[in-house]
Scaffold this motif. Sequence first.
Motif, PDB file in Angstrom:
ATOM      1  N   ASP A 118       0.864  -1.176   0.000  1.00 42.81           N
ATOM      2  CA  ASP A 118       0.000   0.000   0.000  1.00 42.81           C
ATOM      3  C   ASP A 118       0.905   1.230   0.000  1.00 42.81           C
ATOM      4  O   ASP A 118       1.336   1.710   1.057  1.00 42.81           O
ATOM      5  CB  ASP A 118      -0.907  -0.026   1.237  1.00 42.81           C
ATOM      6  CG  ASP A 118      -1.951   1.083   1.199  1.00 42.81           C
ATOM      7  OD1 ASP A 118      -1.853   1.960   0.323  1.00 42.81           O
ATOM      8  OD2 ASP A 118      -2.843   1.079   2.060  1.00 42.81           O
ATOM      9  N   ASN A 119       1.212   1.748  -1.182  1.00 42.64           N
ATOM     10  CA  ASN A 119       2.156   2.853  -1.282  1.00 42.64           C
ATOM     11  C   ASN A 119       1.653   4.109  -0.591  1.00 42.64           C
ATOM     12  O   ASN A 119       2.449   4.919  -0.101  1.00 42.64           O
ATOM     13  CB  ASN A 119       2.451   3.153  -2.755  1.00 42.64           C
ATOM     14  CG  ASN A 119       3.420   2.148  -3.356  1.00 42.64           C
ATOM     15  OD1 ASN A 119       4.163   1.486  -2.635  1.00 42.64           O
ATOM     16  ND2 ASN A 119       3.405   2.019  -4.664  1.00 42.64           N
ATOM     17  N   ALA A 120       0.331   4.311  -0.551  1.00 44.75           N
ATOM     18  CA  ALA A 120      -0.209   5.489   0.129  1.00 44.75           C
ATOM     19  C   ALA A 120       0.114   5.441   1.616  1.00 44.75           C
ATOM     20  O   ALA A 120       0.453   6.463   2.231  1.00 44.75           O
ATOM     21  CB  ALA A 120      -1.715   5.575  -0.098  1.00 44.75           C
ATOM     22  N   ALA A 121       0.020   4.256   2.214  1.00 47.10           N
ATOM     23  CA  ALA A 121       0.354   4.120   3.630  1.00 47.10           C
ATOM     24  C   ALA A 121       1.854   4.269   3.852  1.00 47.10           C
ATOM     25  O   ALA A 121       2.290   4.889   4.830  1.00 47.10           O
ATOM     26  CB  ALA A 121      -0.141   2.767   4.151  1.00 47.10           C
ATOM     27  N   ALA A 134      -3.205   7.470   4.974  1.00 43.10           N
ATOM     28  CA  ALA A 134      -4.151   6.814   5.885  1.00 43.10           C
ATOM     29  C   ALA A 134      -3.755   5.372   6.113  1.00 43.10           C
ATOM     30  O   ALA A 134      -3.085   4.740   5.296  1.00 43.10           O
ATOM     31  CB  ALA A 134      -5.561   6.884   5.302  1.00 43.10           C
ATOM     32  N   GLY A 135      -4.227   4.818   7.236  1.00 33.11           N
ATOM     33  CA  GLY A 135      -3.888   3.451   7.585  1.00 33.11           C
ATOM     34  C   GLY A 135      -4.795   2.415   6.965  1.00 33.11           C
ATOM     35  O   GLY A 135      -4.580   1.227   7.132  1.00 33.11           O
ATOM     36  N   THR A 136      -5.862   2.829   6.260  1.00 28.69           N
ATOM     37  CA  THR A 136      -6.757   1.879   5.611  1.00 28.69           C
ATOM     38  C   THR A 136      -6.507   1.895   4.117  1.00 28.69           C
ATOM     39  O   THR A 136      -6.005   2.874   3.547  1.00 28.69           O
ATOM     40  CB  THR A 136      -8.226   2.240   5.884  1.00 28.69           C
ATOM     41  OG1 THR A 136      -8.462   3.572   5.422  1.00 28.69           O
ATOM     42  CG2 THR A 136      -8.508   2.169   7.390  1.00 28.69           C
ATOM     43  N   ALA A 137      -6.870   0.808   3.473  1.00 29.92           N
ATOM     44  CA  ALA A 137      -6.619   0.666   2.048  1.00 29.92           C
ATOM     45  C   ALA A 137      -7.476   1.632   1.248  1.00 29.92           C
ATOM     46  O   ALA A 137      -8.656   1.844   1.550  1.00 29.92           O
ATOM     47  CB  ALA A 137      -6.888  -0.766   1.604  1.00 29.92           C
ATOM     48  N   SER A 138      -6.896   2.228   0.218  1.00 29.87           N
ATOM     49  CA  SER A 138      -7.630   3.132  -0.657  1.00 29.87           C
ATOM     50  C   SER A 138      -8.550   2.328  -1.573  1.00 29.87           C
ATOM     51  O   SER A 138      -8.422   1.111  -1.716  1.00 29.87           O
ATOM     52  CB  SER A 138      -6.656   3.973  -1.479  1.00 29.87           C
ATOM     53  OG  SER A 138      -5.841   3.134  -2.273  1.00 29.87           O
TER      54      SER A 138
END
Length: 450
Positions: free
Chosen positions: A388-391, A396-400
Amino acid sequence: MSVGGTPPEGGDDRGAVRAALSGLTTRGRSFLAAGIAAAMCSYVLGQGDLLRVGLLLAALPLVCVAVVYRTRCRVAGSRRLSPARVPAGSEARVQLRVDNISRLPTGLLMLQDRVPYVLGPRPRFVLDRVEPGGRREVSYRVRSDLRGRYPLGPLQLRLTDPFGMCELTRGFSSYDLLTVVPRVEPLPAVRLAGEAAGYGDGRNRSLALAGEDDVIPRGYRHGDDLRRVHWRSTARYGELMVRREEQPQRARCTVLLDTRETAHFGSGPDSGFEWAVSGAASVAVHLLQRGYAVRLLTDTGASVPGTDGGSGFSGPVLESADTAGLLLDALAVMDHSAEPGLSPAYDLLRGGAEGLLVAFLGDLDEEQAAVVARMRQRSGGAVAFLLDNAAWAGGAGTASDPLQRRLQLLREAGWTALRVGPGTPLAALWRQAEAGAGAPTVSGMTGGWQ
């Protein structure tokens, strides 16, 4: 251990002499200048005693140059690494040894070993005079949080005379390589979907013959059952031959590592890419210990440890420890690739013959997610760890939503797909992979099923 030998002499003796003269220290140059000045004054003033003083002052640094020049090729050095392959964050011990192989004692020796900046400052040691035939040993430690292959050396010696008139720096020609491999995390023994059942940890046994006409004999080995002796082949070859009635067929696993630069965010020891490299190393070593034939496959289509009949899996001649060493050495220098997609890896997979497929993937667009989904048809079982590159970027800690769609697409294709965020322990995800698509989220983790 690498033996450095004596410092190189060079092909031009006159050049070496000029280099020795250039090693005069400030004290040596001062003595030489004072001696020449005194000799000139003695000629002008007609003072013979002053000439003798001048000759003494000028000769002393030149004699020191000659002594140091002779000493330059009478010292041998060696280096020993213990161990030569270390995990990232661990220390290695480097032992240096200097031997005086001349018949004269050395002067003061200043020892320096060249090391890359990432391993720390250059170690320096001062050694007292070494007696003829004597030796001195010193050691230092190196440590790196970054995997890679780092040269150590060449060793440098600075030789000085007892009066401090001349200093010569000479380097040895040999160097050693320190390989810093990814961290390997111990994994629990689990049974994943698609593993072969029966013999051992996922092994099968296959018949090597179908009848008397299809016998493939081999030479007798100590411990073979005498009831398996094939007398017809024994009479033909003149030595005891036995039947190879059945052979163990090793379970196979392909570890796919996505190294595309566009698929990963950030760099450094705490980046998602380093987590994926460490995860690939951990899974490969774990399955090798369980008796699997393992190969490492990247998005570029490169395969390690090589090819065995075109498959790329380790052959029977390679022991598990040797194969693990090859895989870790390859992962130690693994870097981002400019490959735009995963099609080369997909083309290398052969339908139904790959066994278990474990993939460590970066960011996937719709096209690459579809390619990964089709890989499931070419494997016996498939587990995907999707970063999860966003994390990893601090989001955010949840999946996009896009990541959720990719995970859902892979699961519908038959993958056991797991989301990976920063701080996710691989061992916990490995346990989730055993449970399959219905695995619950691990409490206290920044990753896992969402």
